[in-house]
Write an enzyme that holds these catalytic residues in place. Structure first.
Site, short mmCIF file in Angstrom:
data_model
loop_
_atom_site.label_atom_id
_atom_site.label_comp_id
_atom_site.label_asym_id
_atom_site.label_seq_id
_atom_site.Cartn_x
_atom_site.Cartn_y
_atom_site.Cartn_z
N ASP A 17 0.88 -1.17 0.00
CA ASP A 17 0.00 0.00 0.00
C ASP A 17 0.92 1.22 0.00
O ASP A 17 2.11 1.12 0.34
CB ASP A 17 -0.88 -0.06 1.25
N ASP A 19 -0.06 5.15 0.90
CA ASP A 19 -0.27 6.09 2.00
C ASP A 19 -0.41 5.35 3.32
O ASP A 19 -1.26 4.48 3.48
CB ASP A 19 -1.53 6.92 1.74
N ASP A 175 -1.59 -0.92 5.92
CA ASP A 175 -1.90 -0.42 7.26
C ASP A 175 -3.40 -0.36 7.54
O ASP A 175 -3.81 0.14 8.59
CB ASP A 175 -1.29 0.97 7.47
#
Length: 229
Positions: A17, A19, A175
């Protein structure tokens, strides 16, 4: 080269991922939102107020910045936010501490790495040269690249196909719970990036990722990676 990575204990391919995982982009997002707030007569919002919402996407960030504005009106502001954010790309944020060292270790081991993000592809593409990653990132799939996006597994399976690695030999690092759901559905092992952005009520343990990792530099060690064989 992929066999070399596997022999050293790293996965054949690592997908990330963007960001909240590779990139601490919240300061850039904050600059864009605070410009919008100033234009509407609002005081700046602190970074701490925005950070937990960044991985949830533009609408979630707009909701955090303008909680008293009707959702229908906020939804019409998304392109304005993206335009301001494009002007702030790479000006305030950057890779999390330890990310560059981790990527260098993966590359030294012959591990292919790429990015699968729900950020619009054009913004992610603009970021790569600012980070010096344009020739290092083997695949980039954005949130609008394909008809479906995370938590649907399509982005991950297409990324694996484009780099020529079986999903079972890839690990996805993210995240947000949607990252882990997508990885599981794609047949990939997963790492929960605990250094990223999440709400106070989130319970990463409940996401059932294969590994939970506190800091990026931990992933410099091959033993920290889950590998399905």
């Amino acid at each position: 080269m992929n066999r070399e990575a596997a022999a050293m204990g790293f996965p054949k391919a690592a997908l990330f991922d963007l960001d909240g995982t590779l990139l601490d982009s919240a300061p850039d997002m904050l600059a864009a939102l605070n410009l919008m707030r100033a234009q509407r007569g609002e005081a700046p919002m602190p970074l701490s107020q925005l950070r937990p919402h960044v991985s949830r996407g533009g609408q979630a960030m707009l909701a955090a910045a303008f909680p008293d504005v009707a959702a229908e009106l906020r939804s019409t502001w998304l392109q304005e936010f993206l335009d301001h954010y494009q002007n702030e790309l790479g000006r305030h944020g950057g890779p999390f501490d330890g990310i560059e060292a981790m990527l260098a270790e993966l590359e030294a081991a012959g591990c292919v790495w790429g990015i699968v993000t729900n950020k619009p592809e054009y913004l992610a593409q603009l970021l790569l040269p600012l980070l010096g990653w344009e020739s290092r990132c083997a695949v980039l799939i954005g949130g609008d690249t394909l008809p479906r996006r995370k938590p649907d597994p399509l982005q991950l399976t297409v990324a694996a196909e484009r780099i020529g690695v079986d999903p079972a030999d890839c690990v996805y690092v993210g995240d947000d719970e949607r990252d882990i759901i997508a990885a599981r559905a794609a047949g990939m092992a997963s790492v929960v990036a605990l250094w990223g952005y999440r709400l106070a009520e989130d319970d990463p343990q409940a996401w059932q990722g294969d590994r939970l990792v506190e800091l990026p530099h931990t992933l410099c060690a091959a033993a920290a990676w889950p590998v399905r064989r």
